[in-house]
Design a protein around this motif. Structure first.
Motif, PDB file in Angstrom:
ATOM      1  N   LEU A 318     -16.499  56.494  16.299  1.00 49.04           N
ATOM      2  CA  LEU A 318     -17.105  55.423  15.095  1.00 49.04           C
ATOM      3  C   LEU A 318     -17.119  56.159  14.013  1.00 49.04           C
ATOM      4  O   LEU A 318     -16.969  55.468  12.821  1.00 49.04           O
ATOM      5  N   ALA A 319     -17.630  57.347  13.850  1.00 46.77           N
ATOM      6  CA  ALA A 319     -17.928  58.166  12.609  1.00 46.77           C
ATOM      7  C   ALA A 319     -16.600  58.383  12.248  1.00 46.77           C
ATOM      8  O   ALA A 319     -16.361  58.369  10.663  1.00 46.77           O
ATOM      9  N   TYR A 320     -15.296  58.508  12.957  1.00 44.23           N
ATOM     10  CA  TYR A 320     -14.049  58.953  12.376  1.00 44.23           C
ATOM     11  C   TYR A 320     -13.606  57.699  11.633  1.00 44.23           C
ATOM     12  O   TYR A 320     -13.097  57.607  10.480  1.00 44.23           O
ATOM     13  N   ASP A 321     -13.824  56.345  12.401  1.00 41.93           N
ATOM     14  CA  ASP A 321     -13.525  55.031  11.790  1.00 41.93           C
ATOM     15  C   ASP A 321     -14.073  54.766  10.543  1.00 41.93           C
ATOM     16  O   ASP A 321     -13.300  54.354   9.654  1.00 41.93           O
ATOM     17  N   GLY A 322     -15.443  55.200  10.269  1.00 37.26           N
ATOM     18  CA  GLY A 322     -16.038  54.945   8.994  1.00 37.26           C
ATOM     19  C   GLY A 322     -15.513  55.809   8.128  1.00 37.26           C
ATOM     20  O   GLY A 322     -15.293  54.970   6.882  1.00 37.26           O
ATOM     21  N   ILE A 323     -15.006  56.729   7.996  1.00 42.50           N
ATOM     22  CA  ILE A 323     -14.602  57.583   7.013  1.00 42.50           C
ATOM     23  C   ILE A 323     -13.027  57.015   6.872  1.00 42.50           C
ATOM     24  O   ILE A 323     -12.818  57.184   5.741  1.00 42.50           O
ATOM     25  N   ALA A 324     -12.313  56.893   7.670  1.00 33.15           N
ATOM     26  CA  ALA A 324     -11.150  56.362   7.615  1.00 33.15           C
ATOM     27  C   ALA A 324     -11.217  55.033   6.694  1.00 33.15           C
ATOM     28  O   ALA A 324     -10.211  54.841   6.038  1.00 33.15           O
ATOM     29  N   ALA A 325     -12.235  54.148   6.901  1.00 30.95           N
ATOM     30  CA  ALA A 325     -12.261  52.856   6.231  1.00 30.95           C
ATOM     31  C   ALA A 325     -12.503  53.259   4.842  1.00 30.95           C
ATOM     32  O   ALA A 325     -11.968  52.766   3.833  1.00 30.95           O
ATOM     33  N   ILE A 326     -13.388  54.131   4.684  1.00 30.37           N
ATOM     34  CA  ILE A 326     -14.019  54.420   3.260  1.00 30.37           C
ATOM     35  C   ILE A 326     -12.882  55.264   2.370  1.00 30.37           C
ATOM     36  O   ILE A 326     -12.539  54.811   1.169  1.00 30.37           O
ATOM     37  N   GLY A 327     -12.074  56.209   3.258  1.00 35.88           N
ATOM     38  CA  GLY A 327     -11.153  57.049   2.501  1.00 35.88           C
ATOM     39  C   GLY A 327      -9.875  55.928   2.191  1.00 35.88           C
ATOM     40  O   GLY A 327      -9.293  55.879   1.075  1.00 35.88           O
ATOM     41  N   ALA A 328      -9.535  54.912   2.999  1.00 37.07           N
ATOM     42  CA  ALA A 328      -8.531  53.870   2.695  1.00 37.07           C
ATOM     43  C   ALA A 328      -8.969  53.310   1.558  1.00 37.07           C
ATOM     44  O   ALA A 328      -7.950  52.938   0.648  1.00 37.07           O
ATOM     45  N   LEU A 329     -10.205  52.898   1.276  1.00 38.37           N
ATOM     46  CA  LEU A 329     -10.401  52.136   0.105  1.00 38.37           C
ATOM     47  C   LEU A 329     -10.622  53.091  -1.138  1.00 38.37           C
ATOM     48  O   LEU A 329     -10.185  52.437  -2.197  1.00 38.37           O
ATOM     49  N   ALA A 330     -11.218  54.110  -0.789  1.00 41.72           N
ATOM     50  CA  ALA A 330     -11.270  55.014  -1.988  1.00 41.72           C
ATOM     51  C   ALA A 330      -9.796  55.463  -2.817  1.00 41.72           C
ATOM     52  O   ALA A 330      -9.810  55.989  -3.757  1.00 41.72           O
ATOM     53  N   SER A 331      -8.656  55.463  -1.820  1.00 46.63           N
ATOM     54  CA  SER A 331      -7.413  55.982  -2.218  1.00 46.63           C
ATOM     55  C   SER A 331      -6.893  54.980  -3.276  1.00 46.63           C
ATOM     56  O   SER A 331      -5.925  55.489  -3.988  1.00 46.63           O
ATOM     57  N   SER A 332      -7.596  53.807  -3.379  1.00 48.60           N
ATOM     58  CA  SER A 332      -7.040  52.790  -4.487  1.00 48.60           C
ATOM     59  C   SER A 332      -7.539  53.216  -6.199  1.00 48.60           C
ATOM     60  O   SER A 332      -6.670  52.969  -6.737  1.00 48.60           O
ATOM     61  N   GLY A 333      -8.356  54.244  -5.974  1.00 50.97           N
ATOM     62  CA  GLY A 333      -8.679  54.662  -7.228  1.00 50.97           C
ATOM     63  C   GLY A 333      -9.718  53.606  -7.958  1.00 50.97           C
ATOM     64  O   GLY A 333      -9.979  53.880  -9.129  1.00 50.97           O
ATOM     65  N   ASN A 334      -9.979  52.568  -7.462  1.00 54.58           N
ATOM     66  CA  ASN A 334     -10.730  51.494  -8.104  1.00 54.58           C
ATOM     67  C   ASN A 334     -12.202  51.708  -7.974  1.00 54.58           C
ATOM     68  O   ASN A 334     -12.648  52.192  -6.933  1.00 54.58           O
ATOM     69  N   GLY A 335     -12.826  51.854  -9.165  1.00 55.92           N
ATOM     70  CA  GLY A 335     -14.212  52.098  -9.164  1.00 55.92           C
ATOM     71  C   GLY A 335     -14.992  51.236  -8.424  1.00 55.92           C
ATOM     72  O   GLY A 335     -16.217  51.332  -8.036  1.00 55.92           O
ATOM     73  N   ASN A 336     -14.592  50.104  -7.938  1.00 52.92           N
ATOM     74  CA  ASN A 336     -15.235  49.138  -7.000  1.00 52.92           C
ATOM     75  C   ASN A 336     -14.732  49.211  -5.679  1.00 52.92           C
ATOM     76  O   ASN A 336     -14.813  48.077  -4.829  1.00 52.92           O
ATOM     77  N   SER A 337     -14.106  50.205  -5.345  1.00 52.93           N
ATOM     78  CA  SER A 337     -13.310  50.377  -4.025  1.00 52.93           C
ATOM     79  C   SER A 337     -14.268  50.176  -2.608  1.00 52.93           C
ATOM     80  O   SER A 337     -13.856  49.714  -1.577  1.00 52.93           O
TER      81      SER A 337
END
Length: 393
Positions: A318-337
């Protein structure tokens, strides 16, 4: 019929007695009363993630969980390609009060999002504590009553599993279900999830029957439950029982009471293969249960063991999944990611047990396979979908 237990029954009675206390201790619910939105990190510095783990409680199990969750989170960060994650770890001691305190401290330290905590009451308290700060929480809980507002649950829920199994069973011509559950909080939550799934998919709840959560309570209720199943023409008996608690006895007692698995399909809300001995239970042969994508789960377990020299705790993913989701969204470079809107993207994320996504009510929807047991072996009948929008969702 109940003057003496069968040999198989006696074996699982011993398992039931030794594990029931542990199973009950894991159940924790509390309602959430506040809401939040969440905006996003400063793209120039990456994402600061506060990881709330149950360390510091004095419990060896909590300490093990805390270390495994942190290990899995750091493994996920190492696997990211691009986005910068600043992980900071905070101990909650398994306490709601301390979870609220460290959640506020984490936001004061600059956290953009909170990953954890594990226990429902602690996750609820943390969510309320930072709701007015616009910070989202991806908790490790699977308790649906805490979801909503700024709190999301990463754990697989009863509703997710019930929906998957009812849809599959309906496709096999099964539309009359008997719901059999323990008369405790998890049993009642399971009953509600199954009933909702049946009604949402055009089926009928032919009968509902409960039993006290004890060896004597189950065996003394078996004949009554069997009679209700048979007299109401149920095509399947959908059980909430857990493999480490009441499942071994109820799945033995009902066939002994006349509910023949070859005529009435047994369906389980829990992971039947979590205890290898359960694969020999007479009531489970030919039945249906759900489980995660085994290929991705095996890959994660192998990666974790290679990195840390031991197998991960079942909740570590679950911790891996949480980071994976955050990382996937952050990779967009959108400040509202990592806003609420971004987190509830319908396309979802890839995790340790397959694809998953967050729904608007804060729950997680996870890809699941449908399996059966043949000759005491697990057989996959319908693989876990690899993406959303396909059969199985």
């Amino acid at each position: 019929m109940f003057a003496r237990l069968s040999a198989t029954h006696r074996v699982f009675v011993r398992i039931f007695i030794s594990l029931t206390a542990l199973w009950l201790a894991a159940c924790d619910t509390v309602p959430l009363g506040d809401t939040g939105g969440g905006s996003g990190p400063d793209a120039s510095r990456g994402v600061q993630v506060a990881l709330l783990v149950p360390g510091g409680s004095g419990s060896g199990n909590d300490a093990l969980l805390a270390q495994n969750l942190e290990n899995a989170a750091r493994l996920a960060i190492a696997d990211l390609n691009g986005p910068q994650i600043d992980l900071r770890v905070y101990n909650t001691a398994g306490s709601a009060a301390q979870a609220a305190q460290v959640a506020r401290a984490a936001v004061d330290d600059g956290a953009d999002i909170i990953l954890g905590p594990l226990y429902a009451e602690a996750a609820n308290a943390a969510g309320v504590a930072v709701a007015d700060r616009g910070i989202n929480i991806l908790s490790f809980s699977n308790t649906p009553t805490i979801a909503g507002g700024n709190v999301f649950v990463l754990g697989s829920t009863f509703q997710n599993t019930a929906n998957r199994l009812v849809r599959y069973a309906s496709g096999q011509g099964i539309n009359r279900f008997a719901v059999v559950h323990a008369n405790d909080v998890p049993g009642e939550l399971g009953r509600q999830a199954i009933t909702t799934a049946v009604q949402s998919n055009g089926g009928q709840v032919a009968a509902t029957a409960s039993y006290p959560l004890s060896q004597q309570g189950i065996t003394s209720s078996a004949q009554r439950i069997a009679s209700s199943i048979q007299s109401n023409g149920a095509q399947a008996v959908f059980m909430t029982a857990g493999v480490n608690a009441d499942l071994p006895i109820i799945a033995t007692s009902l066939p002994e009471a006349g509910v023949d698995p070859s005529n009435v399909r047994y369906i389980g809300l829990t992971r039947w293969n979590a205890l290898p001995q359960a694969l020999a239970l007479p009531g489970l042969q030919g039945g249906l249960f759900a489980l995660p994508d085994q290929s991705t789960l095996n890959l994660f377990q192998s990666r974790y063991a290679g990195a840390y020299g031991s197998n991960p705790h079942p909740l570590a993913g679950l911790a891996y999944d949480g980071i994976a989701a955050i990382g996937a969204l952050a990779s967009s470079g959108n400040g509202n990611s990592i806003s609420r809107q971004a987190l509830t993207s319908r396309q979802g994320f890839s995790g340790t047990s397959g694809v998953f996504r967050f729904t608007s009510n804060g729950l997680s929807e996870r890809s699941l396979a449908v399996a059966t047991i043949r000759n005491n072996q697990v057989v996959i009948l319908d693989p876990a979908p690899k993406s959303f929008g396909r059969a199985g969702f």
